[in-house]
Design a protein around this motif. Structure first.
Motif, PDB file in Angstrom:
ATOM      1  N   ILE A 107      74.271  18.058  33.421  1.00 55.14           N
ATOM      2  CA  ILE A 107      73.555  18.894  34.241  1.00 55.14           C
ATOM      3  C   ILE A 107      72.275  19.656  33.681  1.00 55.14           C
ATOM      4  O   ILE A 107      72.600  20.256  32.631  1.00 55.14           O
ATOM      5  N   LYS A 147      71.211  20.459  38.893  1.00 57.08           N
ATOM      6  CA  LYS A 147      71.839  19.467  39.667  1.00 57.08           C
ATOM      7  C   LYS A 147      72.743  18.407  38.702  1.00 57.08           C
ATOM      8  O   LYS A 147      72.058  18.011  37.811  1.00 57.08           O
ATOM      9  N   SER A 148      73.693  17.866  39.170  1.00 57.55           N
ATOM     10  CA  SER A 148      74.641  16.989  38.483  1.00 57.55           C
ATOM     11  C   SER A 148      74.018  15.580  38.626  1.00 57.55           C
ATOM     12  O   SER A 148      73.961  15.224  39.590  1.00 57.55           O
ATOM     13  N   ASP A 183      71.960   8.306  38.599  1.00 62.02           N
ATOM     14  CA  ASP A 183      72.277   8.295  40.033  1.00 62.02           C
ATOM     15  C   ASP A 183      71.957   7.069  40.948  1.00 62.02           C
ATOM     16  O   ASP A 183      71.590   7.089  41.748  1.00 62.02           O
ATOM     17  N   SER A 242      65.616  17.941  38.471  1.00 68.08           N
ATOM     18  CA  SER A 242      66.938  18.093  38.695  1.00 68.08           C
ATOM     19  C   SER A 242      67.598  19.418  37.829  1.00 68.08           C
ATOM     20  O   SER A 242      68.932  19.206  37.527  1.00 68.08           O
TER      21      SER A 242
END
Length: 375
Positions: free
Chosen positions: A206, A188-189, A168, A185
């Motif tokens: 994910i 979460k993508s 990210d 995470s």
């Protein structure tokens, strides 16, 4: 019967853990209070006492500036007492107006600097200790090894020997970085920028939720993608100073962000207080770290230093963050809160701190009890 037979060794182990924790906290508290002390001196404030521990003094001496350096018989915490303070919480003396060389006689910005200097000193200590840790040991690089069958990593298209560059947009320097980001995470993508045999590639994965039993520390939910680090010798390397400093900063950022995210989840009811720990948790963490090795103990002291520095910045009366809130209100109102309002605020803050400590220590007691019953 087996439990009774192991009781003496258990008591000795707990005693050793307590001593290690005491040493670690003494270092952290000293640095924290020295931050307050040093900035106060730079601002021309008179300091009456610098104490490690509370209660009756068991050792002390005056320096050439008239400050009493001392150690209290209860070696938990510490404080700096400025001239004009009514008590160790640095409340002003209502009986006499502040003098120019006293803490409460200085401008708001100087008082705020002194208060903030304690937590900042904790962050500086943690930064240096993390850098020592990363430079002193070989670190697994961000190259992937085995990809677990039917895992999130396999479904996303990861392959052995892929090298993770960024997640990210955040630069990844070691496999520990990958674990730190992925574990927080779940569901979460995440977008992984990787290098595959010299070719750049972006994969989206994910992390799957996984409940991990930490034994004494209870159960927590973390994210996993199902990838292991490469065992290639080239993936194990020493860390040069510039990179160690970068990694140290990243480690502090992750602890701070992770803590604030947990507090946020706690407030909205998405997490429970069962993950809170008390003195027992801190003692076990430092004791286990010391058994592994000196560098791991250094790492754990750095973690505790960041945590203590961050907690002290929370806007709770009696903590440094509460004082900063008072100074902000004073700057807005152009006059300080009244003595009665401050006194009640400190009482409420004290109650909140005691309540949190009780929850953490009760959790420790429950974990230890369940652990002993399992034997």
């Amino acid at each position: 019967m087996d439990f009774l037979a192991t009781l003496p060794a258990t008591i000795f182990s707990y005693g050793a853990y307590a001593v290690i924790l005491l040493v670690a906290l003494t270092v952290i508290v000293f640095v924290h209070e020295y931050g307050h002390f040093k900035v106060a001196r730079l601002c021309g404030m008179k300091v009456e006492a610098f104490s490690i521990g509370f209660g009756r003094e068991i050792w002390g001496k005056y320096d050439r500036y008239g400050t009493r350096w001392k150690i209290g018989w209860l070696p938990i915490g510490g404080y700096v007492k400025f001239a004009g303070d009514a008590n160790a919480a640095s409340m002003p003396d209502p009986e006499s107006p502040p003098k120019p060389d006293e803490f409460h006689g200085k401008p708001i910005w100087q008082r705020a600097l002194v208060v903030a200097a304690g937590p900042v000193a904790n962050f500086v200590l943690a930064f240096l200790l993390f850098a020592v840790y990363f430079m002193g040991d070989k670190v697994l690089g961000p190259q992937l090894g085995e990809i677990m069958p039917k895992s999130a990593a396999q479904e996303a298209g990861f392959q052995p020997n892929d090298t993770v560059l960024r997640i990210d947009g955040e630069e990844v320097l070691s496999f520990v970085d990958i674990i730190a980001i992925v574990s927080q995470s779940a569901g979460k993508s995440l977008h992984f920028d990787i290098d595959r045999s010299g070719s750049p590639l972006t994969l989206t994965v994910i992390p799957q939720s996984s409940v991990e039993d930490r034994g004494f520390f209870g159960k927590i939910t973390i994210g996993r993608i199902g990838a292991r680090p490469s065992d290639n010798p080239s993936n194990l390397h020493n860390v040069p100073l510039p990179r160690a400093l970068n990694m140290a900063g990243g480690e502090i950022e992750r602890i701070v962000v992770g803590t604030l995210q947990y507090v946020g989840r706690l407030i909205v009811g998405r997490d429970s207080v069962s993950q809170l720990g008390g003195v027992g948790t801190m003692a076990k963490l430092t004791g286990d770290a010391a058994q592994v090795g000196f560098l791991v103990l250094v790492y754990m002291i750095a973690v505790l230093s960041v945590s203590i520095g961050l907690i002290n910045l929370f806007p709770i009366p009696m903590l440094d963050g509460g004082h900063l809130v008072f100074y902000a209100l004073e700057a807005i109102r152009r006059k300080p809160l009244g003595p009665q309002a401050q006194e009640w605020s400190f009482r409420i803050g004290f109650a909140v701190i005691i309540f949190i400590m009780l929850i953490g220590n009760i959790n420790d007691l429950l974990r230890a009890t369940m652990r002993n019953l399992a034997y």
